[in-house]
Scaffold this motif. Structure first.
Motif, PDB file in Angstrom:
ATOM      1  N   PHE A  64       0.848  -1.189   0.000  1.00  0.00           N
ATOM      2  CA  PHE A  64       0.000   0.000   0.000  1.00  0.00           C
ATOM      3  C   PHE A  64       0.883   1.238   0.000  1.00  0.00           C
ATOM      4  CE2 PHE A  64      -2.117   3.385   2.506  1.00  0.00           C
ATOM      5  CZ  PHE A  64      -3.136   3.690   1.607  1.00  0.00           C
ATOM      6  N   ARG A  65       0.626   2.109  -0.967  1.00  0.00           N
ATOM      7  CA  ARG A  65       1.346   3.381  -1.059  1.00  0.00           C
ATOM      8  C   ARG A  65       0.389   4.508  -0.699  1.00  0.00           C
ATOM      9  NH1 ARG A  65       6.207   3.414  -3.788  1.00  0.00           N
ATOM     10  NH2 ARG A  65       6.776   1.456  -4.781  1.00  0.00           N
ATOM     11  N   TYR A  66       0.923   5.494   0.006  1.00  0.00           N
ATOM     12  CA  TYR A  66       0.159   6.673   0.377  1.00  0.00           C
ATOM     13  C   TYR A  66       0.906   7.879  -0.160  1.00  0.00           C
ATOM     14  CZ  TYR A  66      -2.493   9.921   3.279  1.00  0.00           C
ATOM     15  OH  TYR A  66      -3.298  10.939   3.718  1.00  0.00           O
ATOM     16  N   TRP A  67       0.278   8.629  -1.061  1.00  0.00           N
ATOM     17  CA  TRP A  67       0.900   9.765  -1.722  1.00  0.00           C
ATOM     18  C   TRP A  67       2.219   9.367  -2.366  1.00  0.00           C
ATOM     19  CZ3 TRP A  67      -1.606  14.256  -2.575  1.00  0.00           C
ATOM     20  CH2 TRP A  67      -2.748  14.495  -1.811  1.00  0.00           C
ATOM     21  N   GLY A  68       2.259   8.170  -2.925  1.00  0.00           N
ATOM     22  CA  GLY A  68       3.449   7.695  -3.620  1.00  0.00           C
ATOM     23  C   GLY A  68       4.494   7.043  -2.744  1.00  0.00           C
ATOM     24  N   PHE A  69       4.392   7.204  -1.429  1.00  0.00           N
ATOM     25  CA  PHE A  69       5.357   6.614  -0.508  1.00  0.00           C
ATOM     26  C   PHE A  69       4.882   5.244  -0.051  1.00  0.00           C
ATOM     27  CE2 PHE A  69       5.929  11.199   0.007  1.00  0.00           C
ATOM     28  CZ  PHE A  69       7.303  11.308  -0.181  1.00  0.00           C
ATOM     29  N   LYS A  70       5.822   4.339   0.169  1.00  0.00           N
ATOM     30  CA  LYS A  70       5.492   3.038   0.727  1.00  0.00           C
ATOM     31  C   LYS A  70       5.001   3.244   2.157  1.00  0.00           C
ATOM     32  CE  LYS A  70       9.099   0.628  -1.793  1.00  0.00           C
ATOM     33  NZ  LYS A  70      10.359  -0.130  -1.635  1.00  0.00           N
ATOM     34  N   ALA A  71       3.774   2.832   2.444  1.00  0.00           N
ATOM     35  CA  ALA A  71       3.222   2.965   3.789  1.00  0.00           C
ATOM     36  C   ALA A  71       3.331   1.640   4.539  1.00  0.00           C
ATOM     37  CB  ALA A  71       1.775   3.423   3.728  1.00  0.00           C
ATOM     38  N   TYR A  72       2.805   0.574   3.927  1.00  0.00           N
ATOM     39  CA  TYR A  72       2.874  -0.739   4.552  1.00  0.00           C
ATOM     40  C   TYR A  72       2.637  -1.835   3.527  1.00  0.00           C
ATOM     41  CZ  TYR A  72      -2.268  -0.003   4.948  1.00  0.00           C
ATOM     42  OH  TYR A  72      -3.597   0.276   4.717  1.00  0.00           O
ATOM     43  N   THR A  73       3.027  -3.043   3.912  1.00  0.00           N
ATOM     44  CA  THR A  73       2.630  -4.229   3.167  1.00  0.00           C
ATOM     45  C   THR A  73       1.555  -4.909   3.997  1.00  0.00           C
ATOM     46  OG1 THR A  73       4.278  -5.676   4.196  1.00  0.00           O
ATOM     47  CG2 THR A  73       4.924  -4.545   2.139  1.00  0.00           C
ATOM     48  N   GLY A  74       0.791  -5.762   3.358  1.00  0.00           N
ATOM     49  CA  GLY A  74      -0.258  -6.451   4.094  1.00  0.00           C
ATOM     50  C   GLY A  74      -0.598  -7.779   3.464  1.00  0.00           C
ATOM     51  N   ALA A  75      -1.233  -8.613   4.253  1.00  0.00           N
ATOM     52  CA  ALA A  75      -1.663  -9.931   3.783  1.00  0.00           C
ATOM     53  C   ALA A  75      -3.019 -10.253   4.394  1.00  0.00           C
ATOM     54  CB  ALA A  75      -0.648 -11.005   4.187  1.00  0.00           C
ATOM     55  N   LEU A  76      -3.834 -10.924   3.609  1.00  0.00           N
ATOM     56  CA  LEU A  76      -5.170 -11.342   4.049  1.00  0.00           C
ATOM     57  C   LEU A  76      -5.221 -12.860   4.125  1.00  0.00           C
ATOM     58  CD1 LEU A  76      -8.143 -10.488   4.658  1.00  0.00           C
ATOM     59  CD2 LEU A  76      -8.594 -10.877   2.222  1.00  0.00           C
ATOM     60  N   TYR A  77      -5.802 -13.349   5.212  1.00  0.00           N
ATOM     61  CA  TYR A  77      -5.982 -14.784   5.434  1.00  0.00           C
ATOM     62  C   TYR A  77      -7.469 -15.058   5.596  1.00  0.00           C
ATOM     63  CZ  TYR A  77      -1.001 -14.737   6.547  1.00  0.00           C
ATOM     64  OH  TYR A  77       0.367 -14.575   6.485  1.00  0.00           O
ATOM     65  N   LEU A  78      -7.955 -16.111   4.932  1.00  0.00           N
ATOM     66  CA  LEU A  78      -9.359 -16.502   5.046  1.00  0.00           C
ATOM     67  C   LEU A  78      -9.463 -17.957   5.454  1.00  0.00           C
ATOM     68  CD1 LEU A  78     -10.853 -14.872   1.807  1.00  0.00           C
ATOM     69  CD2 LEU A  78     -10.898 -13.979   4.147  1.00  0.00           C
ATOM     70  N   GLU A  79     -10.582 -18.270   6.080  1.00  0.00           N
ATOM     71  CA  GLU A  79     -10.904 -19.633   6.478  1.00  0.00           C
ATOM     72  C   GLU A  79     -10.930 -20.527   5.246  1.00  0.00           C
ATOM     73  OE1 GLU A  79     -14.661 -21.642   8.858  1.00  0.00           O
ATOM     74  OE2 GLU A  79     -14.375 -19.474   8.921  1.00  0.00           O
ATOM     75  N   ASP A  80     -10.427 -21.750   5.396  1.00  0.00           N
ATOM     76  CA  ASP A  80     -10.481 -22.705   4.284  1.00  0.00           C
ATOM     77  C   ASP A  80     -11.900 -22.802   3.748  1.00  0.00           C
ATOM     78  OD1 ASP A  80      -7.915 -23.541   3.777  1.00  0.00           O
ATOM     79  OD2 ASP A  80      -7.987 -25.236   5.150  1.00  0.00           O
ATOM     80  N   GLY A  81     -12.026 -22.748   2.444  1.00  0.00           N
ATOM     81  CA  GLY A  81     -13.333 -22.864   1.805  1.00  0.00           C
ATOM     82  C   GLY A  81     -14.081 -21.553   1.660  1.00  0.00           C
TER      83      GLY A  81
END
Length: 189
Positions: free
Chosen positions: A52-69
Motif C-alpha cells: 500500500f502506497r500513500y501519496w506515492g510513498f510506501k506505507a505498509y505491506t499487508g496480507a489477508l488470510y481466510l478460512e479454508d473454503g
C-alpha cells in the motif's frame, strides 16, 4: 585452519537453513507472510499480499488470510479472517482513529456507523505509535470477536460480526482505502 568434514557440513546446513524462508511464504518488498495462520482452532490460508502506497510513498505491506473454503465473494461474511499490516514509516497511535472512522464511514450506512460507534471508539483507543517494522494484525473469529494485536501481542478484543465486517471493509469493502491494495490481498492481481 582446516575444518573437518562433519563440522563443515553442519555449518553449511545451519547457514543454508538460516537464509531460507519458510515454505510457501509470500514476499512483498522484502516482507514475508506465512502461507497459513491458526486462529483458535481454525486454519486460515493466505489469500494474497500486497503493498500500500500513500501519496506515492510506501506505507505498509499487508496480507489477508481466510478460512479454508471461504470465497472472496463473501469475504466480509461471518467467517474467520485475518489481516496483517507491516509498516515502513512511523505513525502516531492517535492518527489511526480518524483514518479508521473515515474508512468505515465510507463502507457502511449512517445507522450502522452510529450503532457501531462505541466499538469503533474502543478499537481506536487500542492503537499505539508504530515504528518501521512493526506489524498490526486484526483477527476475527466468529462467536469470539476481532482481536487487534501489535507484533503478536493482543491489544484488545471487540465482539460482533457486524463490527468485524465494518473494520475489515477498510481494506476489502466496496470503498476500500486502495482498490489496488484490495486486489492484491484478495489475490486478484
Amino acid at each position: 585452519m582446516k575444518l573437518k568434514a562433519p563440522i563443515f557440513y553442519v555449518l553449511a546446513f545451519f547457514i543454508a537453513g538460516a537464509l531460507t524462508v519458510p515454505g510457501n511464504a509470500e514476499e512483498v518488498d522484502g516482507i514475508y507472510y506465512a502461507d497459513s495462520y491458526i486462529a483458535g482452532n481454525i486454519e486460515l490460508r493466505l489469500t494474497g499480499a500486497g503493498l500500500f502506497r500513500y501519496w506515492g510513498f510506501k506505507a505498509y505491506t499487508g496480507a489477508l488470510y481466510l478460512e479454508d473454503g471461504a470465497s472472496i465473494n463473501d469475504v466480509l461474511a461471518d467467517k474467520a479472517k485475518r489481516i496483517e499490516l507491516e509498516y515502513f514509516r512511523p505513525i502516531k497511535g492517535k492518527d489511526f482513529g480518524p483514518a479508521t472512522d473515515k474508512s468505515i464511514a465510507r463502507n457502511v450506512d449512517t445507522d450502522t456507523f452510529n450503532r457501531l460507534r462505541p466499538k469503533i471508539e474502543y478499537h481506536n483507543s487500542l492503537y499505539v505509535d508504530v515504528k518501521p517494522g512493526d506489524r498490526y494484525s486484526l483477527t476475527y473469529i466468529p462467536g469470539r470477536g476481532t482481536e487487534l494485536a501489535l507484533n503478536g501481542e493482543p491489544r484488545g478484543l471487540i465482539e460482533g460480526a457486524e463490527f468485524a465486517a465494518a473494520v475489515f471493509s477498510i481494506w476489502i469493502g466496496t470503498e476500500p482505502i486502495s482498490s489496488s491494495f484490495k486486489d492484491q490481498i484478495l489475490g486478484d492481481t
